[in-house]
Write a protein that holds these residues in place. Sequence first.
Motif, PDB file in Angstrom:
ATOM      1  N   GLN A 166      10.114  -7.748 -15.652  1.00  0.00           N
ATOM      2  CA  GLN A 166       9.372  -8.524 -16.892  1.00  0.00           C
ATOM      3  C   GLN A 166       8.170  -7.583 -17.106  1.00  0.00           C
ATOM      4  OE1 GLN A 166       9.056 -12.551 -15.264  1.00  0.00           O
ATOM      5  NE2 GLN A 166      10.910 -13.182 -16.578  1.00  0.00           N
ATOM      6  N   ARG A 168       4.650  -9.073 -19.066  1.00  0.00           N
ATOM      7  CA  ARG A 168       4.064 -10.206 -19.437  1.00  0.00           C
ATOM      8  C   ARG A 168       2.551  -9.698 -20.115  1.00  0.00           C
ATOM      9  NH1 ARG A 168       5.633 -15.122 -16.996  1.00  0.00           N
ATOM     10  NH2 ARG A 168       7.007 -14.610 -15.058  1.00  0.00           N
ATOM     11  N   PHE A 173       2.375 -14.197 -25.243  1.00  0.00           N
ATOM     12  CA  PHE A 173       2.406 -15.537 -24.431  1.00  0.00           C
ATOM     13  C   PHE A 173       3.206 -16.643 -24.868  1.00  0.00           C
ATOM     14  CE2 PHE A 173       1.020 -19.682 -23.015  1.00  0.00           C
ATOM     15  CZ  PHE A 173       1.191 -19.588 -21.623  1.00  0.00           C
ATOM     16  N   PRO A 177       7.637 -13.666 -21.317  1.00  0.00           N
ATOM     17  CA  PRO A 177       7.705 -12.440 -20.933  1.00  0.00           C
ATOM     18  C   PRO A 177       8.717 -11.809 -21.384  1.00  0.00           C
ATOM     19  CG  PRO A 177       8.148 -13.846 -19.132  1.00  0.00           C
ATOM     20  CD  PRO A 177       7.977 -14.870 -20.171  1.00  0.00           C
ATOM     21  N   SER A 179      11.786  -9.861 -20.674  1.00  0.00           N
ATOM     22  CA  SER A 179      12.773  -9.836 -19.395  1.00  0.00           C
ATOM     23  C   SER A 179      13.852  -9.000 -19.799  1.00  0.00           C
ATOM     24  CB  SER A 179      13.199 -11.294 -19.287  1.00  0.00           C
ATOM     25  OG  SER A 179      12.163 -12.170 -18.883  1.00  0.00           O
TER      26      SER A 179
END
Length: 316
Positions: A166, A168, A173, A177, A179
Amino acid sequence: MVPVRKHVLLLKRMFVENYLQPTDAISCIILTSGSFHETHWKRGPNAPFVLRRVVPPRVNIFNWPETEPKDKGALQPPRAAVPPKGNLTLHVSLTSVLSPPGSVGAVYATQCSIPDGNVDGLVLPPLVAKIAKPRKANDLIREAAMYEEMESLQGWGIPWCFGFFQFRSVEYFDFGPVSLLLLERCGECIPSPSPYVSATPPPMPPTVRHDLHEILSRVSKLGIYYMYRVGIDPKHVLTTAGASSSNNPSLQWRLVDFAFAKKTDLEINTIHNYHHQQISALCDDVWKRYDAAADEECPSSSQDHSCNICAQREGW
């Protein structure tokens, strides 16, 4: 057809001294280049950026309504609560879209390289990156947990899984994230029917039924129900060259996409019967489940003709 990995035993020998599985060797990914599908991450982050390995939580057992839990199947030994001790950094470039965004994410072909000095002599197989859609990270992490639950089947009936990663960022936001699930790349899928009403569907390969019974029989013994929403999709049954670290006879097919699989409290025989129904639906009735996408007929009336649409295939 993409060659399937032939270096599993070599990789295991390289890491046996450290008691580290080769699939646990990667600690982070640097996405060096490539772009997301236009309908995938329209405002996603630009390369390069770093994704770090995350150990998914243990698979939860789904309590089936109105059943008495008896034989739930075997649970894999619990994984460590911290990321594996591998320290390999992998450079990954997204080269093309193999499977466009579905309900969970998209699958990309990759070119991977290991920076000089990172590790000596490690050879990786062709890999794909399954990347979750915005706000679908939880769905992909559940699939990652399912691959770990089925670790004993990796490289035999399902692809090898090299980890869940992931990235971030406060800037993204609201989208959650980025992924990524890193998987072994398999070959072509079962050819799907043509969208033309009059087109003759391609024959079902004779080994599909046998291999799916072998795979899903062992999936059932783990208490896992494949339970794809509409049954087994042909594009999720992929060819393989048969290379494997398993002691069992090699298979010609592998099953992918466990986004909707569940660990259940059903009896193993009950799960096996459900899987048998899914296999029968795929091998016997699959063409009936594919409604024609157009009312027009194929441009050629010849049964030997194969237009681009009739021959179109999806796969990894």
